[in-house]
Design a protein around this motif. Structure first.
Motif, PDB file in Angstrom:
ATOM      1  N   GLN A  64       0.830  -1.205   0.000  1.00 26.46           N
ATOM      2  CA  GLN A  64       0.000   0.000   0.000  1.00 26.46           C
ATOM      3  C   GLN A  64       0.866   1.258   0.000  1.00 26.46           C
ATOM      4  O   GLN A  64       0.552   2.244  -0.674  1.00 26.46           O
ATOM      5  CB  GLN A  64      -0.959   0.003   1.199  1.00 26.46           C
ATOM      6  N   GLU A  66       3.912   1.539  -1.254  1.00 21.25           N
ATOM      7  CA  GLU A  66       4.530   1.662  -2.576  1.00 21.25           C
ATOM      8  C   GLU A  66       3.526   2.158  -3.615  1.00 21.25           C
ATOM      9  O   GLU A  66       3.875   2.960  -4.482  1.00 21.25           O
ATOM     10  CB  GLU A  66       5.125   0.325  -3.005  1.00 21.25           C
ATOM     11  N   VAL A  67       2.282   1.682  -3.538  1.00 18.97           N
ATOM     12  CA  VAL A  67       1.252   2.152  -4.466  1.00 18.97           C
ATOM     13  C   VAL A  67       0.978   3.631  -4.251  1.00 18.97           C
ATOM     14  O   VAL A  67       0.857   4.401  -5.206  1.00 18.97           O
ATOM     15  CB  VAL A  67      -0.042   1.302  -4.315  1.00 18.97           C
ATOM     16  N   ALA A  68       0.891   4.061  -2.985  1.00 20.04           N
ATOM     17  CA  ALA A  68       0.654   5.475  -2.688  1.00 20.04           C
ATOM     18  C   ALA A  68       1.808   6.339  -3.194  1.00 20.04           C
ATOM     19  O   ALA A  68       1.584   7.418  -3.761  1.00 20.04           O
ATOM     20  CB  ALA A  68       0.454   5.669  -1.193  1.00 20.04           C
ATOM     21  N   ALA A  70       3.799   5.613  -5.696  1.00 27.91           N
ATOM     22  CA  ALA A  70       3.747   5.619  -7.165  1.00 27.91           C
ATOM     23  C   ALA A  70       2.655   6.557  -7.668  1.00 27.91           C
ATOM     24  O   ALA A  70       2.843   7.267  -8.662  1.00 27.91           O
ATOM     25  CB  ALA A  70       3.516   4.204  -7.685  1.00 27.91           C
ATOM     26  N   GLN A  71       1.508   6.565  -6.994  1.00 27.22           N
ATOM     27  CA  GLN A  71       0.432   7.463  -7.420  1.00 27.22           C
ATOM     28  C   GLN A  71       0.810   8.917  -7.200  1.00 27.22           C
ATOM     29  O   GLN A  71       0.404   9.786  -7.966  1.00 27.22           O
ATOM     30  CB  GLN A  71      -0.861   7.134  -6.671  1.00 27.22           C
ATOM     31  N   GLU A  72       1.590   9.178  -6.163  1.00 26.99           N
ATOM     32  CA  GLU A  72       2.049  10.550  -5.934  1.00 26.99           C
ATOM     33  C   GLU A  72       3.083  10.956  -6.980  1.00 26.99           C
ATOM     34  O   GLU A  72       3.071  12.077  -7.473  1.00 26.99           O
ATOM     35  CB  GLU A  72       2.655  10.659  -4.533  1.00 26.99           C
ATOM     36  N   ARG A  73       3.951  10.032  -7.333  1.00 25.10           N
ATOM     37  CA  ARG A  73       5.003  10.342  -8.311  1.00 25.10           C
ATOM     38  C   ARG A  73       4.450  10.440  -9.728  1.00 25.10           C
ATOM     39  O   ARG A  73       4.860  11.296 -10.499  1.00 25.10           O
ATOM     40  CB  ARG A  73       6.074   9.267  -8.247  1.00 25.10           C
ATOM     41  N   TRP A  74       3.534   9.529 -10.077  1.00 20.74           N
ATOM     42  CA  TRP A  74       2.942   9.509 -11.415  1.00 20.74           C
ATOM     43  C   TRP A  74       1.426   9.621 -11.290  1.00 20.74           C
ATOM     44  O   TRP A  74       0.711   8.612 -11.354  1.00 20.74           O
ATOM     45  CB  TRP A  74       3.292   8.221 -12.158  1.00 20.74           C
ATOM     46  N   PRO A  75       0.904  10.820 -11.145  1.00 15.24           N
ATOM     47  CA  PRO A  75      -0.553  10.961 -10.978  1.00 15.24           C
ATOM     48  C   PRO A  75      -1.287  10.554 -12.252  1.00 15.24           C
ATOM     49  O   PRO A  75      -0.753  10.658 -13.363  1.00 15.24           O
ATOM     50  CB  PRO A  75      -0.741  12.446 -10.678  1.00 15.24           C
ATOM     51  N   ALA A  76      -2.514  10.089 -12.063  1.00 14.46           N
ATOM     52  CA  ALA A  76      -3.331   9.665 -13.202  1.00 14.46           C
ATOM     53  C   ALA A  76      -3.693  10.881 -14.048  1.00 14.46           C
ATOM     54  O   ALA A  76      -3.969  11.966 -13.524  1.00 14.46           O
ATOM     55  CB  ALA A  76      -4.591   8.972 -12.713  1.00 14.46           C
TER      56      ALA A  76
END
Length: 169
Positions: A64, A66-68, A70-76
């Protein structure tokens, strides 16, 4: 009192050969290094498991985190807002002519790709569904994702053109 027969029992065959396709099994003691390594592993586990519970570490918690990150680094990316204005349709016709005619034809009647003027839309015929199909492509059918190539403005324009000229809803 030990006899010669006891010393010879070290490599005694257990007699399971008839049951196991002729494979013989010997009754030998485990090597000392193996037993020592087994005891060391059990002792490590007895100490390590409480340590994990005491620190609160878990593999799902790490996932969780790592996913958070990654989402912060590469936003949708925001969804493409395609609008059907005369300017967008005109710009979309130019983009369509340059990139889409090889597969869908100049008249949008198909060729390698499907007909875009009929009422059958496999992946949806609304403006936003057409924009999504152009963006992500349909790899199973041979259509590459055009979103990274064209960018959101050109995708929105070509979606507006296809929607206005085709059988989209």
């Amino acid at each position: 009192m030990s006899t010669d027969n006891d010393k010879n029992n070290v490599d005694q065959i257990l007699g399971h050969g008839d049951e196991c396709d002729g494979i013989e099994e010997y009754d030998n003691a485990l090597p000392g290094w193996w037993i020592g390594l087994f005891i060391l592993c059990v002792a490590f586990a007895v100490a390590y498991v409480p340590y994990l519970y005491a620190t609160g570490w878990s593999s799902s918690g790490q996932y969780q985190a790592e996913v958070a990150a990654a989402q912060e680094r590469w936003p949708a990316a925001a969804p493409i807002k395609a609008v059907s204005t005369p300017e967008a349709i005109a710009a979309g016709k130019e983009v369509y002519t340059a990139t889409c005619t090889a597969c869908h034809g100049l008249e949008l009647k198909g060729g390698i790709g499907p007909d875009l003027t009929d009422a059958t839309w496999i992946h949806g015929g609304t403006l936003s569904e057409i924009a999504n199909t152009v963006t992500v492509g349909v790899l199973d059918k041979g259509m590459p994702p055009w979103g990274p190539v064209l960018g959101p403005e050109k995708v929105a324009a070509v979606a507006a053109f296809v929607h206005s000229a085709g059988g989209g809803k």
